[in-house]
Design a protein around this motif. Structure first.
Motif, PDB file in Angstrom:
ATOM      1  N   ASP A 210       3.769   1.721  23.736  1.00 53.86           N
ATOM      2  CA  ASP A 210       4.099   0.331  24.047  1.00 53.86           C
ATOM      3  C   ASP A 210       5.581   0.020  23.874  1.00 53.86           C
ATOM      4  N   ASP A 211       6.362   0.985  23.419  1.00 57.44           N
ATOM      5  CA  ASP A 211       7.798   0.788  23.257  1.00 57.44           C
ATOM      6  C   ASP A 211       8.503   1.181  24.551  1.00 57.44           C
ATOM      7  N   PRO A 212       9.440   0.357  25.072  1.00 52.32           N
ATOM      8  CA  PRO A 212      10.089   0.675  26.351  1.00 52.32           C
ATOM      9  C   PRO A 212      10.768   2.034  26.383  1.00 52.32           C
ATOM     10  N   ASN A 213      11.529   2.381  25.340  1.00 51.56           N
ATOM     11  CA  ASN A 213      12.183   3.691  25.334  1.00 51.56           C
ATOM     12  C   ASN A 213      11.167   4.823  25.289  1.00 51.56           C
ATOM     13  N   GLU A 214      10.117   4.617  24.547  1.00 54.65           N
ATOM     14  CA  GLU A 214       9.055   5.613  24.456  1.00 54.65           C
ATOM     15  C   GLU A 214       8.387   5.806  25.810  1.00 54.65           C
ATOM     16  N   ILE A 215       8.094   4.705  26.507  1.00 58.63           N
ATOM     17  CA  ILE A 215       7.468   4.787  27.833  1.00 58.63           C
ATOM     18  C   ILE A 215       8.398   5.481  28.817  1.00 58.63           C
ATOM     19  N   SER A 216       9.694   5.179  28.754  1.00 58.59           N
ATOM     20  CA  SER A 216      10.657   5.838  29.643  1.00 58.59           C
ATOM     21  C   SER A 216      10.647   7.347  29.440  1.00 58.59           C
ATOM     22  N   TRP A 217      10.636   7.760  28.174  1.00 57.13           N
ATOM     23  CA  TRP A 217      10.622   9.201  27.874  1.00 57.13           C
ATOM     24  C   TRP A 217       9.365   9.845  28.439  1.00 57.13           C
ATOM     25  N   LEU A 218       8.225   9.216  28.221  1.00 55.55           N
ATOM     26  CA  LEU A 218       6.965   9.783  28.685  1.00 55.55           C
ATOM     27  C   LEU A 218       6.900   9.839  30.214  1.00 55.55           C
ATOM     28  N   ARG A 219       7.383   8.804  30.871  1.00 60.84           N
ATOM     29  CA  ARG A 219       7.375   8.802  32.334  1.00 60.84           C
ATOM     30  C   ARG A 219       8.281   9.899  32.887  1.00 60.84           C
ATOM     31  N   ALA A 220       9.472  10.034  32.328  1.00 64.10           N
ATOM     32  CA  ALA A 220      10.383  11.078  32.791  1.00 64.10           C
ATOM     33  C   ALA A 220       9.802  12.462  32.518  1.00 64.10           C
ATOM     34  N   HIS A 221       9.212  12.634  31.344  1.00 64.79           N
ATOM     35  CA  HIS A 221       8.583  13.912  31.018  1.00 64.79           C
ATOM     36  C   HIS A 221       7.443  14.214  31.979  1.00 64.79           C
ATOM     37  N   LEU A 222       6.659  13.214  32.336  1.00 62.81           N
ATOM     38  CA  LEU A 222       5.543  13.417  33.262  1.00 62.81           C
ATOM     39  C   LEU A 222       6.044  13.807  34.646  1.00 62.81           C
ATOM     40  N   ILE A 223       7.133  13.187  35.099  1.00 63.08           N
ATOM     41  CA  ILE A 223       7.685  13.538  36.409  1.00 63.08           C
ATOM     42  C   ILE A 223       8.121  14.999  36.426  1.00 63.08           C
ATOM     43  N   LEU A 224       8.784  15.448  35.378  1.00 63.59           N
ATOM     44  CA  LEU A 224       9.259  16.826  35.320  1.00 63.59           C
ATOM     45  C   LEU A 224       8.109  17.821  35.285  1.00 63.59           C
ATOM     46  N   THR A 225       7.139  17.571  34.420  1.00 67.07           N
ATOM     47  CA  THR A 225       6.034  18.520  34.297  1.00 67.07           C
ATOM     48  C   THR A 225       5.167  18.531  35.550  1.00 67.07           C
ATOM     49  N   LEU A 226       5.052  17.410  36.227  1.00 71.47           N
ATOM     50  CA  LEU A 226       4.292  17.389  37.476  1.00 71.47           C
ATOM     51  C   LEU A 226       4.970  18.233  38.547  1.00 71.47           C
ATOM     52  N   GLU A 227       6.307  18.178  38.602  1.00 72.15           N
ATOM     53  CA  GLU A 227       7.015  19.018  39.567  1.00 72.15           C
ATOM     54  C   GLU A 227       6.724  20.496  39.313  1.00 72.15           C
TER      55      GLU A 227
END
Length: 306
Positions: A210-227
């Protein structure tokens, strides 16, 4: 290993006991060689039990020779990180801390100012704003554990996705078949209570970022691992035979620092998948008018997309 189930699970989470994946697709296993290594350690099994021993607020405060109220304030401000939690029969969240970490914290000279006298202004400001970082710090620790246990790119993507709410996940992963595959690979739930029970809702609230910085990290990590996962094999789809490919060596993502807490009153709700930053937010300009280059995971993401 002469451990209780909770002690064993915590030892695995902390890396005290190493596990391997089951070729048959079942739960992770412990090799016989690893059992022999752990049993051969000096002072076994008491030494291992001491390293995974947890305490609550009252016992932790007594151990650190401070009041329970001060202990709670330090934990809420993010100074102390819980290692696990449970929901009691009164539906209250009980946080547990590693006794070993509390002893090390108390023995540190740098921590002396936090244990006596007036708390630093930055901590007082956080607490006066109603900040409680216990759940967020626990998620950071839990995310590292999930990533270390994931040996396949799709599993790593599912580990990060398990900490995002469905809306955030749908914004990043627009393919419904990929989302279904990630949901199937998600780690086991932390509670065995019925899905609609109050306990399950409390646990889901703690597990979901629920923390904005935490969500940003998770979203970026998900984009990388999905690639990486898509290059390895596509997600299963109806009418298509599953593609089996051997996982390739991958860069370790878990050593990346967990992002700092965001303590603004209002958290932005729109996010840009390309950067993982809130939509409309630009990097803060430097004094000379130029913008700082993205660093860490965001720099890697931009470089790969370019």
């Amino acid at each position: 290993m002469e451990l209780k189930r909770g002690e064993f699970d915590l030892a695995v989470m902390l890396g005290r006991i190493r596990t391997v994946s089951d070729p048959a697709g079942g739960r992770r296993r412990v090799r016989r060689e690893e059992i022999d290594r752990v049993r051969a350690a000096a002072g076994f099994p008491e030494s291992l039990r001491e390293r995974v021993k947890t305490v609550g607020t009252a016992d932790g405060a007594e151990l650190m020779d401070i009041t329970p109220a001060r202990f709670t304030r330090l934990a809420r401000a993010g100074v102390l990180t819980p290692v696990k939690f449970y929901v009691n029969r009164y539906r209250a969240v009980v946080w547990l801390y590693l006794e070993e970490e509390l002893r090390q914290f108390t023995a540190s000279e740098a921590s002396a100012a936090l244990l006596t006298g007036r708390a630093p202004e930055v901590l007082r400001t956080r607490l006066e704003g109603g900040v409680d970082l216990r759940a967020r710090n626990w998620r950071g620790r839990h995310a590292g554990f999930l990533l270390r246990q994931s040996e396949d790119p799709w599993e790593r993507a599912a580990a990060g996705a398990s900490l995002l709410d469905p809306v955030q996940l749908a914004e990043v992963v627009r393919d419904p078949y990929e989302r279904a595959y990630l949901n199937r690979l998600k780690p086991e739930p932390l509670t065995q209570a019925p899905p609609d029970s109050p306990t399950t809702r409390i646990v889901e609230r703690i597990v979901t970022a629920d923390d904005p910085n935490e969500i940003s990290w998770l979203r970026a990590h998900l984009i990388l691992t999905l690639e990486e996962a898509r290059r390895l094999r596509p997600a299963p789809r109806p009418g298509r035979p599953p593609v089996v490919a051997s996982p390739r060596p991958h860069p370790a993502l878990d050593p990346l620092p967990w992002p700092a807490a965001h303590v603004d009153d209002e958290a932005p709700r729109q996010w840009a998948p390309e950067t993982g930053l809130p939509a409309g937010r630009e990097p803060e300009p430097r004094v000379d008018g130029r913008h700082d280059e993205p660093r860490g995971i965001f720099k890697w993401l931009r470089r790969r997309r370019t």
